[in-house]
Design a protein around this motif. Structure first.
Motif, short mmCIF file in Angstrom:
data_model
loop_
_atom_site.label_atom_id
_atom_site.label_comp_id
_atom_site.label_asym_id
_atom_site.label_seq_id
_atom_site.Cartn_x
_atom_site.Cartn_y
_atom_site.Cartn_z
N SER A 1 36.12 32.05 40.36
CA SER A 1 34.95 31.18 40.22
C SER A 1 34.22 31.40 38.89
N PHE A 2 34.57 32.45 38.16
CA PHE A 2 33.91 32.76 36.89
C PHE A 2 34.64 32.19 35.68
N PHE A 3 35.91 31.83 35.84
CA PHE A 3 36.72 31.35 34.72
C PHE A 3 37.47 30.09 35.13
N SER A 4 37.74 29.21 34.17
CA SER A 4 38.45 27.97 34.45
C SER A 4 39.97 28.17 34.40
N PHE A 5 40.41 29.40 34.40
CA PHE A 5 41.82 29.76 34.29
C PHE A 5 42.01 31.12 34.96
N GLU A 6 43.26 31.51 35.14
CA GLU A 6 43.56 32.81 35.74
C GLU A 6 43.46 33.91 34.68
N GLY A 7 42.53 34.83 34.83
CA GLY A 7 42.41 35.94 33.90
C GLY A 7 42.98 37.23 34.46
N ILE A 8 42.94 37.34 35.78
CA ILE A 8 43.46 38.53 36.46
C ILE A 8 44.44 38.05 37.52
N ASP A 9 45.60 38.66 37.53
CA ASP A 9 46.63 38.31 38.51
C ASP A 9 47.00 39.57 39.29
N VAL A 10 47.01 39.47 40.60
CA VAL A 10 47.43 40.59 41.44
C VAL A 10 48.96 40.52 41.56
N ILE A 11 49.63 41.46 40.93
CA ILE A 11 51.09 41.48 40.93
C ILE A 11 51.62 42.10 42.23
N SER A 12 50.94 43.16 42.65
CA SER A 12 51.38 43.89 43.84
C SER A 12 50.14 44.49 44.51
N LEU A 13 50.13 44.48 45.84
CA LEU A 13 48.99 45.02 46.57
C LEU A 13 49.44 45.51 47.93
N ASP A 14 49.08 46.75 48.24
CA ASP A 14 49.28 47.26 49.60
C ASP A 14 48.13 48.19 49.93
N THR A 15 48.21 48.89 51.03
CA THR A 15 47.06 49.66 51.53
C THR A 15 46.63 50.81 50.63
N HIS A 16 47.50 51.27 49.73
CA HIS A 16 47.15 52.42 48.88
C HIS A 16 47.40 52.19 47.40
N GLN A 17 47.74 50.96 47.01
CA GLN A 17 48.11 50.74 45.62
C GLN A 17 47.95 49.27 45.25
N ALA A 18 47.58 49.03 43.98
CA ALA A 18 47.50 47.67 43.46
C ALA A 18 47.95 47.67 42.01
N ILE A 19 48.63 46.61 41.63
CA ILE A 19 49.01 46.43 40.23
C ILE A 19 48.46 45.07 39.80
N LEU A 20 47.66 45.08 38.73
CA LEU A 20 47.00 43.87 38.25
C LEU A 20 47.44 43.57 36.82
N ARG A 21 47.59 42.30 36.53
CA ARG A 21 47.82 41.85 35.15
C ARG A 21 46.51 41.24 34.66
N VAL A 22 46.04 41.68 33.50
CA VAL A 22 44.83 41.16 32.89
C VAL A 22 45.26 40.38 31.66
N ASP A 23 44.96 39.07 31.64
CA ASP A 23 45.41 38.23 30.53
C ASP A 23 44.43 37.08 30.34
N TYR A 24 43.49 37.28 29.43
CA TYR A 24 42.53 36.24 29.11
C TYR A 24 42.95 35.43 27.88
N ARG A 25 44.08 35.80 27.28
CA ARG A 25 44.62 35.14 26.08
C ARG A 25 43.58 35.12 24.96
#
Length: 186
Positions: A110-134
């Motif tokens: 809701s803060f950006f008109s595009f995807e800036g953060i993408d959740v690549i992987s998520l489980d109960t004890h771990q998350a991997i995020l891609r940050v790409d604001y170009r």
């Protein structure tokens, strides 16, 4: 169709306030004449503003307020979440870091008109995020450190303990994307 990348006025306003609070700084070194004119007007928190201006403001704040220190940016990210918790009461799912991260992802959209953060992987004890604001490499580095602070504070509030995080890749070091890995205990 307008493909310009935009940022929500509520975030834009935070940067404008920081800039206006530093009256002794010559912001024209960092901002264009158009940026300066935009800041003089009333900022609508629900409106949309150019990401390019937001990036230049952020880089100016990085230099003039944070002294170029990414630890300060990280700490600001952690501290900023306290305001988001107050404004968005349902953001934290108590005892459920995974659900809290998904709620953050929805809020972030809701803060950006595009995807800036993408959740690549998520489980109960771990998350991997891609940050790409170009944005520029330095702006990407700052946004990634800020995001790391956001997520750490969110995980902590949701009940995660022994939070560990680190960069798996960094666009500012020449990698194709910036990827941050988080791990925690419950």
């Amino acid at each position: 169709m307008n493909m310009q990348r935009m940022v929500k006025g509520s975030l834009f306003l935070d940067y404008v306030r920081m800039i206006k609070s530093r009256k002794r700084v010559d912001w024209t070194v960092h901002l264009t004449e158009t940026d300066m004119e935009l800041m003089k007007g009333r900022i609508d928190p629900s409106g949309w503003y150019p990401l390019e201006t937001f990036e230049r403001m952020g880089l100016g704040i990085l230099k003039e307020v944070a002294g170029g220190d990414m630890e300060v940016v990280y700490a600001w990210g952690r501290d900023y979440m306290v305001d988001l918790f107050r404004i968005h009461e349902g953001l934290v799912a108590e005892g459920d870091p995974m659900q809290s991260l998904m709620r953050f992802k929805v809020l972030q959209r809701s803060f950006f008109s595009f995807e800036g953060i993408d959740v690549i992987s998520l489980d109960t004890h771990q998350a991997i995020l891609r940050v790409d604001y170009r944005m520029s490499p330095l702006a990407e580095e700052a946004s990634a450190h800020q995001t790391m602070g956001f997520i750490e504070r969110l995980l902590d509030r949701a009940g995660a303990r022994n939070i560990r995080q680190g960069f798996k890749s960094k666009v500012w070091d020449g990698d194709r994307s910036t990827v941050i890995e988080f791990a925690w205990d419950l």
